[in-house]
Design an enzyme around this catalytic site. Structure first.
Site, mmCIF file in Angstrom:
data_model
loop_
_atom_site.group_PDB
_atom_site.id
_atom_site.type_symbol
_atom_site.label_atom_id
_atom_site.label_comp_id
_atom_site.label_asym_id
_atom_site.label_seq_id
_atom_site.Cartn_x
_atom_site.Cartn_y
_atom_site.Cartn_z
ATOM 1 N N ASP A 17 8.168 16.155 57.118
ATOM 2 C CA ASP A 17 8.135 17.612 56.973
ATOM 3 C C ASP A 17 8.783 18.313 58.168
ATOM 4 O OD1 ASP A 17 7.565 20.000 55.769
ATOM 5 O OD2 ASP A 17 5.460 20.057 56.366
ATOM 6 N N ASN A 65 9.197 19.472 44.421
ATOM 7 C CA ASN A 65 10.430 19.894 45.096
ATOM 8 C C ASN A 65 11.522 20.379 44.137
ATOM 9 O OD1 ASN A 65 10.183 17.425 47.783
ATOM 10 N ND2 ASN A 65 9.543 19.573 47.752
HETATM 11 C C1 FPP Z 1 10.463 18.476 53.997
HETATM 12 O O1 FPP Z 1 10.974 19.419 54.908
HETATM 13 C C2 FPP Z 1 11.498 17.494 53.658
HETATM 14 C C3 FPP Z 1 11.938 17.241 52.404
HETATM 15 C C4 FPP Z 1 11.419 17.943 51.222
HETATM 16 C C5 FPP Z 1 12.998 16.261 52.130
HETATM 17 C C6 FPP Z 1 13.090 15.058 53.024
HETATM 18 C C7 FPP Z 1 14.461 14.537 52.933
HETATM 19 C C8 FPP Z 1 15.184 13.952 53.915
HETATM 20 C C9 FPP Z 1 14.633 13.644 55.232
HETATM 21 C C10 FPP Z 1 16.636 13.595 53.726
HETATM 22 C C11 FPP Z 1 17.021 12.721 52.583
HETATM 23 C C12 FPP Z 1 16.195 11.492 52.435
HETATM 24 C C13 FPP Z 1 16.629 10.199 52.552
HETATM 25 C C14 FPP Z 1 15.661 9.114 52.282
HETATM 26 C C15 FPP Z 1 17.970 9.824 52.958
HETATM 27 P P1 FPP Z 1 11.002 20.954 54.502
HETATM 28 O O2 FPP Z 1 12.354 21.245 53.965
HETATM 29 O O3 FPP Z 1 9.879 21.250 53.560
HETATM 30 O O4 FPP Z 1 10.790 21.645 55.869
HETATM 31 P P2 FPP Z 1 10.085 23.055 56.111
HETATM 32 O O5 FPP Z 1 8.632 22.881 55.747
HETATM 33 O O6 FPP Z 1 10.293 23.269 57.567
HETATM 34 O O7 FPP Z 1 10.786 24.060 55.256
#
Ligand code: FPP
Length: 242
Positions: A17, A65
């Site tokens: 996250d 998501n």
């Molecule tokens: C949460 O951060 C993260 C995600 C929903 C996606 C995670 C994806 C990756 C790390 C990249 C692709 C994955 C792989 C396996 C190559 P957020 O966007 O919710 O952060 P925020 O809460 O700060 O908005």
């Protein structure tokens, strides 16, 4: 400093996250945060493999998501595709088997094809299993497992925790010993609800792109300092471990 080998969790599960906030802090679009987060994925996979972690589960895309802006969802799948293309060789070299935890059939065709290719290529690898939780939700997983039991004609008496476990995406793998959620948020967000019943939780105050291998070492040192009891008393645990 990483802890001794005997204290290394067999299964670490991570809610990655904070990509969006990491980017916003720098005046960048959220997608740049996901790009930086992908670099963290590479580093953490390698570090876990070095340390002897046998199972690593990364929450990369939840069933919730899908409601994000279309462009962001597209970027996430593009990053996943490049990751699969670029990392296939390294996964094989490191003897890491790739698996998907979640409904792979609900993913875009290109992603599904790339995933199935790497899953097949790495099927013989046995040093570590990398589970990517994709199109995954814990409640949905439990419902799906119940449906499978009903469809198989399992009688009520035969429905046990062990039998239900056979229908989860993680079948054959141990429950996570340690669940990490980065970014300081204190939530489970529908992640491995059944499997994490006795997991230890760790909530570092850093965004996922800043979760370096050193941060992982800190998490492991913290984990090593805990006494897991599984509902037993301290004395019972000592007798059990002896
Ligand atoms: C949460 O951060 C993260 C995600 C929903 C996606 C995670 C994806 C990756 C790390 C990249 C692709 C994955 C792989 C396996 C190559 P957020 O966007 O919710 O952060 P925020 O809460 O700060 O908005």
């Amino acid at each position: 400093m990483p802890p001794e080998k005997k204290n290394i969790p067999a299964h670490i599960a991570i809610i990655m996250d904070g990509n969006g906030r990491w980017a916003q802090l720098r005046g960048l679009p959220r997608t740049k945060g996901h790009k930086a987060g992908t670099e963290t994925v590479r580093a953490i996979v390698t570090r876990c493999r070095e340390l002897g972690v046998r199972h690593l589960t990364l929450y990369a895309f939840s069933t919730e998501n899908w409601s994000r802006p279309k462009e962001e969802v597209g970027t996430l799948f593009d990053l996943l595709n490049s990751f699969l293309k670029n990392e296939q060789k390294k996964l094989l070299e490191q003897d890491i088997r790739l698996k998907v935890v979640g409904d792979i059939d609900g993913l875009p065709l290109v992603v599904r094809t790339a995933l199935k290719h790497v899953i097949a290529k790495t099927a013989h690898c046995s040093s570590m299993t990398l589970n990517l939780a994709l199109n995954y939700g814990g409640r949905g997983e439990i419902v799906r497992a119940c449906r499978a039991l009903v469809a198989a004609g399992v009688s009520p008496e035969e429905v046990t925790e062990e039998r239900l476990t056979q229908e989860l995406y993680t079948v054959g793998q141990p429950d996570p010993d340690l669940v990490i959620r980065t970014s300081g948020e204190l939530r489970i967000s529908n992640f491995l609800l059944f499997q994490s019943a006795y997991s230890e939780y760790y909530f570092p105050d850093v965004y996922w792109p800043d979760f370096t291998p050193e941060e992982l070492d800190k998490a492991l040192a913290d984990y090593a300092s805990r006494q897991r009891r599984f509902g037993k008393t301290g004395d019972q645990m000592e007798a059990w471990e002896a």
